[in-house]
Design a protein around this motif. Structure first.
Motif, PDB file in Angstrom:
ATOM      1  N   PRO A  87      13.632 -83.327 -33.025  1.00 39.60           N
ATOM      2  CA  PRO A  87      12.698 -82.577 -32.178  1.00 39.60           C
ATOM      3  C   PRO A  87      13.350 -81.348 -31.549  1.00 39.60           C
ATOM      4  O   PRO A  87      14.553 -81.335 -31.265  1.00 39.60           O
ATOM      5  N   GLU A  88      12.534 -80.336 -31.317  1.00 35.10           N
ATOM      6  CA  GLU A  88      13.016 -79.127 -30.675  1.00 35.10           C
ATOM      7  C   GLU A  88      13.262 -79.365 -29.190  1.00 35.10           C
ATOM      8  O   GLU A  88      12.726 -80.305 -28.597  1.00 35.10           O
ATOM      9  N   THR A  89      14.059 -78.508 -28.600  1.00 33.42           N
ATOM     10  CA  THR A  89      14.376 -78.626 -27.172  1.00 33.42           C
ATOM     11  C   THR A  89      13.116 -78.559 -26.318  1.00 33.42           C
ATOM     12  O   THR A  89      12.996 -79.258 -25.304  1.00 33.42           O
ATOM     13  N   THR A  90      12.161 -77.725 -26.743  1.00 31.00           N
ATOM     14  CA  THR A  90      10.923 -77.589 -25.982  1.00 31.00           C
ATOM     15  C   THR A  90      10.145 -78.908 -25.920  1.00 31.00           C
ATOM     16  O   THR A  90       9.414 -79.155 -24.946  1.00 31.00           O
ATOM     17  N   THR A  91      10.281 -79.743 -26.944  1.00 30.74           N
ATOM     18  CA  THR A  91       9.607 -81.041 -26.944  1.00 30.74           C
ATOM     19  C   THR A  91      10.154 -81.917 -25.831  1.00 30.74           C
ATOM     20  O   THR A  91       9.400 -82.561 -25.084  1.00 30.74           O
ATOM     21  N   TYR A  92      11.492 -81.932 -25.689  1.00 25.31           N
ATOM     22  CA  TYR A  92      12.123 -82.731 -24.629  1.00 25.31           C
ATOM     23  C   TYR A  92      11.731 -82.205 -23.244  1.00 25.31           C
ATOM     24  O   TYR A  92      11.399 -82.988 -22.331  1.00 25.31           O
ATOM     25  N   ILE A  93      11.765 -80.884 -23.077  1.00 24.65           N
ATOM     26  CA  ILE A  93      11.442 -80.298 -21.776  1.00 24.65           C
ATOM     27  C   ILE A  93       9.983 -80.569 -21.414  1.00 24.65           C
ATOM     28  O   ILE A  93       9.661 -80.984 -20.290  1.00 24.65           O
ATOM     29  N   GLY A  94       9.099 -80.350 -22.386  1.00 26.70           N
ATOM     30  CA  GLY A  94       7.678 -80.592 -22.149  1.00 26.70           C
ATOM     31  C   GLY A  94       7.401 -82.045 -21.821  1.00 26.70           C
ATOM     32  O   GLY A  94       6.627 -82.352 -20.902  1.00 26.70           O
ATOM     33  N   ALA A  95       8.043 -82.969 -22.547  1.00 26.54           N
ATOM     34  CA  ALA A  95       7.852 -84.401 -22.295  1.00 26.54           C
ATOM     35  C   ALA A  95       8.317 -84.765 -20.886  1.00 26.54           C
ATOM     36  O   ALA A  95       7.648 -85.547 -20.182  1.00 26.54           O
ATOM     37  N   ALA A  96       9.456 -84.214 -20.455  1.00 24.17           N
ATOM     38  CA  ALA A  96       9.975 -84.510 -19.120  1.00 24.17           C
ATOM     39  C   ALA A  96       9.011 -84.022 -18.031  1.00 24.17           C
ATOM     40  O   ALA A  96       8.767 -84.719 -17.035  1.00 24.17           O
ATOM     41  N   ILE A  97       8.432 -82.824 -18.218  1.00 25.12           N
ATOM     42  CA  ILE A  97       7.492 -82.278 -17.232  1.00 25.12           C
ATOM     43  C   ILE A  97       6.240 -83.147 -17.158  1.00 25.12           C
ATOM     44  O   ILE A  97       5.755 -83.485 -16.064  1.00 25.12           O
TER      45      ILE A  97
END
Length: 308
Positions: free
Chosen positions: A273-283
């Motif tokens: 997964p892309e970094t944006t996926t991790y950031i979005g999931a955390a938010i």
């Protein structure tokens, strides 16, 4: 009066059931992603077998009555559920599993909106802000700055909206209709929608997939049966977990879908997964956890265990 040791025991049982539920759901989606057949075809096979099994159980229990006490609400639930499951399958087939799971978190953010629109619930600025932040997390996961918005991402968000509709209507129906009856109607709705499409070889209103039945290898039917097993396990364990566990205790376990998706996606599909996926999931996780906490504080009756 329930003792502390009994409470811990019940929480342990509830946690076990909800973990099984989330694992079964992601296992089902992984199998759908693995099979080479159209997702609508796999969904039709699953629904026919599911419906047959539930029908046999109802016959064994001598509860073969098919009249819903809330037919209009039942119709809304089965339509949302049937189309929602079609969208679930398509989203997990065409997206990284972790990204699909993240976008489906939008379901928890749609529920407060539906409550405001249809139940006329009043929402303070904190609740509205939490929902807005959650949608920002979805936007980050979509990564529209560096990537074009894909059709599969749109289908995933549609699945979340339909899932929220099915959840709201289903919550009211469980008070009047038998659980097995709800499961039977879900299967019947999917079969009724999909079977004619394959018989007449037509598309689903131009959406999702163009329908064409592909002959299935005998060896692949074991995977269909595994999908059926995962489907029934997910439904049953979900019911069991919420029967014996606090809603407030169980709510955070929803995010196990993301963890299981990460692991299975990496091990079996070589997904990174892309970094944006991790950031979005955390938010999204942070905002929905806050919403859950506020809802339980505002409505303490949700934080209970029914009589067993």
């Amino acid at each position: 009066m329930v003792s502390v040791s009994q409470t811990k025991h019940l929480h342990a049982q509830a946690a076990g059931w909800i973990i099984l539920c989330r694992a079964a759901f992601i296992g089902m989606m992984a199998l759908v992603k693995f099979l080479p057949y159209q997702t609508l075809q796999v969904n039709l096979c699953r629904s026919v077998i599911n419906m047959a099994i539930v029908l046999l159980v109802l016959a064994y229990q001598r509860k073969l009555h098919f009249k819903s006490k809330q037919p209009k609400l039942q119709l809304v639930r089965v339509i949302c559920g049937a189309f929602g499951m079609m969208c679930y399958y398509y989203a997990f087939r065409n997206l990284d599993m972790a990204k699909a799971s993240t976008l489906l978190f939008a379901q928890a953010l749609i529920l407060p909106v539906l409550a405001m629109i249809f139940l006329h619930e009043k929402s303070g600025w904190r609740r509205i802000l939490a929902v807005v932040i959650g949608y920002i997390g979805i936007w980050v996961a979509l990564d529209p700055v560096y990537e074009e918005f894909s059709y599969a991402e749109g289908i995933a968000l549609l699945a979340a909206a339909l899932g929220a509709g099915a959840m709201v209507s289903g919550k009211k129906l469980t008070a009047t209709d038998n659980t097995l009856l709800l499961m039977f109607f879900s299967g019947l709705a999917t079969v009724s929608l999909l079977a004619p499409l394959f018989v007449f070889d037509i598309s689903l209103f131009g959406m999702i997939e163009k329908v064409h039945w592909q002959p299935m290898l005998l060896d692949d039917w074991k995977y269909i049966l595994l999908i059926v097993l995962c489907s029934l396990t997910a439904q049953y364990s979900h019911i069991r977990s919420y029967k014996i566990g606090d809603i407030g205790f169980l709510a955070p376990f929803e995010y196990l879908k993301f963890i299981f998706s990460l692991v299975i996606g990496y091990l079996f599909f070589a997904e990174f997964p892309e970094t944006t996926t991790y950031i979005g999931a955390a938010i999204v996780m942070g905002s929905t956890l806050y919403l859950t906490k506020r809802e339980l504080k505002k409505n303490p009756q949700y934080n209970y265990r029914p009589d067993r």
